[in-house]
Enzyme design. Sequence first.
Site, short mmCIF file in Angstrom:
data_model
loop_
_atom_site.label_atom_id
_atom_site.label_comp_id
_atom_site.label_asym_id
_atom_site.label_seq_id
_atom_site.Cartn_x
_atom_site.Cartn_y
_atom_site.Cartn_z
N HIS A 198 0.85 -1.18 0.00
CA HIS A 198 0.00 0.00 0.00
C HIS A 198 0.89 1.23 0.00
O HIS A 198 2.11 1.15 0.19
CB HIS A 198 -0.88 0.02 1.25
CG HIS A 198 -0.10 0.10 2.54
ND1 HIS A 198 0.60 -0.98 3.06
CD2 HIS A 198 0.13 1.14 3.38
CE1 HIS A 198 1.20 -0.61 4.17
NE2 HIS A 198 0.94 0.67 4.40
N HIS A 256 4.78 0.02 -0.03
CA HIS A 256 5.54 -0.73 0.96
C HIS A 256 4.63 -1.76 1.61
O HIS A 256 3.41 -1.74 1.44
CB HIS A 256 6.15 0.20 2.01
CG HIS A 256 5.19 1.14 2.66
ND1 HIS A 256 4.68 2.27 2.01
CD2 HIS A 256 4.60 1.15 3.89
CE1 HIS A 256 3.86 2.91 2.82
NE2 HIS A 256 3.78 2.25 3.96
N ARG A 266 7.63 -8.84 15.74
CA ARG A 266 8.00 -7.46 15.41
C ARG A 266 6.89 -6.52 15.85
O ARG A 266 5.71 -6.79 15.65
CB ARG A 266 8.23 -7.32 13.90
CG ARG A 266 8.58 -5.90 13.45
CD ARG A 266 8.95 -5.88 11.96
NE ARG A 266 9.26 -4.52 11.51
CZ ARG A 266 8.38 -3.72 10.91
NH1 ARG A 266 7.15 -4.14 10.67
NH2 ARG A 266 8.73 -2.51 10.54
#
Length: 327
Positions: A198, A256, A266
Amino acid sequence: MVVAASMKIEKIREDIELPIIDLLSPERSEKIVKACEEYGFFKVINHGVPQEITTRMEEEAHAFFSKPGSDKLRAGPPNPFGYGFKNIGFNGDKGDVEYLLLPPTNSPHHHHHFFSKFISSDDPNKFRCAVGEYVAAVRELASEIVNMIGEGLKLEGDGAKVLSGLINEPNSDSLLRLNHYPCCSGDSTESKIGFGEHTDPQILTLLRSNDVQGLQISLEDGVWVPVTPYPHSAFCVNVGDVLQVMTNGRFLSVKHRAVVNSYKTRTSMAYFAAPPLTATVSCLPGLAATPLYRSFTWAEYKKATYARRLGDNTRLNLFKLLPPDHE
């Protein structure tokens, strides 16, 4: 090579590193402009955000995502703020991610009920204060960066302060998003998509994450560049669609995504600097004689964004002006 959810073969390039810009450097403005033109992404160090403020926010994010699922679900669904899991947006997009969308202001009284009832049953005021301090610090950093952009673009008069003025408006539509990506299950060596490809629709995004790689950017179709988390103290900054429009396409709002891996979870914290809903978005004064995009309000563009799925980055085409021979 990785195989994405669509089973499309893609290429990974690990020979590209994003620019690291020292905000105390005399050439900082010129370097930021060059990075926005070439990559749409860059990292900043010596940014002035106190480490203790970032650490408190990271600790509160970790504490929230460590809660039992039933406790986290009490803070959802995200409408517009709150906890979400797997489902991204309202158009059927899914990913291996859980997230928390938080109010766009650092006012100590804003959405007090939201924080008290849902976010932290132990000490809601501690969480709310951590969010307020962090948002205030990164908003100031975002304002400084766009002022440096104004210097680098050699904007004069009011044009140099337009962007920071939009970000600092009390009714700014800015947003803080906390993302938590779990480890991949099983022995698969393939990367799984945590958050699909996006572009960010806002002005600018400031991202902090733990020392786990996962962010990837696409500078050309079908090619993905992993963004290393080094240096850990840096913020990763990227151009949003609004900034692309306001620089008349000179800056790039780049696709990205986030992938998850098998060795460590993460966590990332993304501050999306946005204008007020009623603000008019148009080319900055003095940048171009012929604008590429028509003027529109942020509310209008936000609605167009939310109507599309991830990966459908054609929304800016709706606001492009036709060349003279098509009129």
